[in-house]
Design a protein around this motif. Structure first.
Motif: not given
Length: 579
Positions: A475-481
């Motif tokens: 989910f953290g990766d999704y936020i960054l993208i």
């Protein structure tokens, strides 16, 4: 006089045919080339890689396509020896381009083979099957010219490999077709084929078809064959083979044998072991204890394996581990943990669809589509070469010079196109698509030299660690993208966005009016109002400072960083700018 001209033409013609034959059959000097680099660097592989990369920067190398073909092929080979699969795969496309251009088809087969093995190890089965298929296509063309037994056996091995990879992609009917072709070719071969790569492909094919008895038999054969010929291989495959044998033994409930082999693998590990291999070993232990119903130990190893493999983007095996975790928590009746891992599994599915094979396919479509057709036109090529030779004898020096200039111009254009695509790939952060810090370090001096007026800002996501801890790293990766997508829509083409740290971004906004920070305020507001998944609230704090050439870029960044922390301490979700 006529006789002399005919004699010169005949000798020239034979020379061209002879050179063509040498060129098609093998790039004979590659092995000597790598050996010479080894002697120069005391056979230290890391130093050999640095040496090759430095050679690429030399002017004489850039003008020599044959030399570049050898260097790029060597970089793939040497990085694979070091198990630096990401670095090795980075060079595959450019190596492929030069090998095709110079018609080094035998080395092209080897290159595809290495790429297929590395992508398979990373569980990127679509890309692995693409490389295996290309290898088979080139091999079929080589065999039309040369009937050596080696090429017949290679075709058997690659057909079995294709069957294995396609089986992994859930297309059993197509997999069976390649398996049948492999069996047919094997029967047609006069000699009994006793090869490591054929045994491993058959082992995997049976494993993925859940025929674990046959899989164990072929993994054991492959292991014995490897021990017999291990000095011929540049990479130590022993642990990988034993690990595959362990997976089969676990499925057959041979737990003592599996545990014994896992201990052998562990005792042979060194500090340079790749995270993917560590993840696979932890996953094997997890499977062992899962099948023995020791769920607490299984959970411990599955957690380790998931973190190892997820960090290296091995998504398929990560998903398999998530499914096992869900099953264990179902058995234990822990609903909260079960739901948490189900959510992680869904995010894993989304990421695997978004990131699959994009940049590699883009390079293939843009550069190699037309070049690859040359492999199908060997007869036509020889005919054109003869016509070219006659044309060379009859035309004037001015026409030859014109032709040379045209060829050089075309070749430079193609090289520039390749370099541009590769440069873009190397300079970008693979997760978000923003520029990486290495790229920024390379361009920072131009700002100090040219005194370009701009605003330099540091952006940090507020409470990002809490988001990661609550919703998971995917989910953290999704936020960054998504955050990078929002920022790019607001910035102009001249502006630069750099992923500066984990959740920290550096923004350079070129402005004549250094007091206008409206783009930064707009970024902060858009992120605050964006509709994020799970209805989470995301805010950012931005520290910004003007750069007018009076102080260095480094000092300006330090000032922006101080202002960022000032904003953090004053309540977050704010833009603090140097007045």
């Amino acid at each position: 006089m006529k006789f002399r001209r005919l004699k010169v033409f005949f000798i020239s013609f034979l020379l061209v045919i002879f050179l063509k034959k040498i060129n098609v059959i093998a790039m004979e000097n590659v092995e000597n080339f790598i050996d010479q680099i080894g002697k120069t660097n005391n056979y230290n592989v890391a130093k050999m890689i640095d040496y090759c990369e430095k050679m690429l920067d030399e002017k004489s190398t850039k003008k020599n396509d044959k030399l570049q073909a050898k260097i790029y092929f060597s970089l793939v080979y040497l990085n694979r020896l070091e198990l630096n699969y990401d670095d090795a795969l980075k060079y595959v496309d450019i190596a492929k381009y030069y090998l095709i251009q110079e018609k080094y088809y035998e080395e092209l087969v080897d290159l595809y083979g290495m790429a297929s093995n590395m992508t398979s190890a990373k569980e990127e089965f679509k890309m692995s099957s693409y490389y295996a298929y290309e290898s088979l296509e080139v091999l079929n063309k080589i065999q039309l010219k040369d009937k050596r037994e080696k090429y017949k056996e290679d075709r058997v091995a690659i057909n079995y490999l294709m069957a294995t990879l396609i089986q992994q992609l859930n297309a059993p009917e197509h997999a069976k077709e390649y398996y049948n072709v492999g069996q047919k070719l094997e029967k047609e071969n006069k000699n009994k084929i006793d090869r490591y790569d054929i045994y491993t492909s058959l082992a995997f094919y049976n494993y993925y078809n859940k025929n674990f008895q046959e899989a164990e038999k072929y993994f054991a054969k492959a292991y014995d064959k490897y021990l017999e010929l291990k000095n011929e291989y540049g990479v130590d495959f022993r642990n990988q083979l034993l690990l595959n044998l362990v997976y089969s033994q676990i499925e057959l409930k041979k737990f003592d044998e599996a545990e014994k082999n896992l201990k052998i693998i562990e005792n042979s590990l060194n500090d340079s072991i790749d995270l993917i291999e560590v993840g696979k070993i932890n996953n094997a232990y997890g499977n062992l204890y899962y099948n023995k119903s020791d769920y607490d130990k299984a959970l411990n190893y599955y957690y380790k394996a998931y973190n190892n493999l997820k960090e290296k983007s091995v998504l398929k095996m990560s998903k398999d581990i998530v499914n096992r975790l869900i099953k264990i928590y179902e058995i234990k009746g822990e609903k909260e943990q079960e739901l948490y891992w189900r959510r992680n599994g869904e995010l894993l599915d989304e990421n695997s669809n978004d990131n699959e094979n994009g940049i590699v396919i883009e390079i293939i479509e843009k550069i190699h589509k037309d070049k690859y057709r040359e492999i199908n036109n060997n007869k036509k090529f020889i005919y054109n070469l003869q016509v070219g030779l006659i044309f060379f004898i009859l035309t004037t020096i001015i026409l030859i010079l014109t032709l040379l200039i045209s060829v050089l111009y075309s070749r430079n254009k193609k090289r520039e196109k390749v370099n541009l695509i590769l440069k873009e790939k190397i300079n970008k952060d693979p997760l978000t698509g923003a520029y990486n810090r290495e790229y920024f370090n390379n361009i920072v001096s131009t700002y100090d030299e040219n005194k370009k007026q701009c605003i330099i800002a540091i952006l940090d996501i507020d409470d990002y660690k809490k988001i990661n801890d609550s919703y998971g790293h995917l989910f953290g990766d999704y936020i960054l993208i998504e955050l990078v997508k929002v920022i790019k829509k607001i910035l102009n083409k001249k502006d630069i966005l750099v992923r500066y740290g984990g959740e920290e971004f550096l923004i350079i906004v070129e402005k004549k009016n250094l007091m206008d920070i409206s783009p930064l305020e707009k970024i902060r507001k858009e992120i605050e109002e964006y509709s994020w998944k799970e209805n989470v609230e995301i805010t950012v704090t931005i520290g910004a400072a003007k750069y007018d050439g009076k102080k260095s870029v480094t000092d300006t960044i330090l000032l922006a960083d101080e202002l960022l922390y000032k904003g953090k301490n004053s309540g977050k979700n704010v833009v603090i700018y140097e007045k």
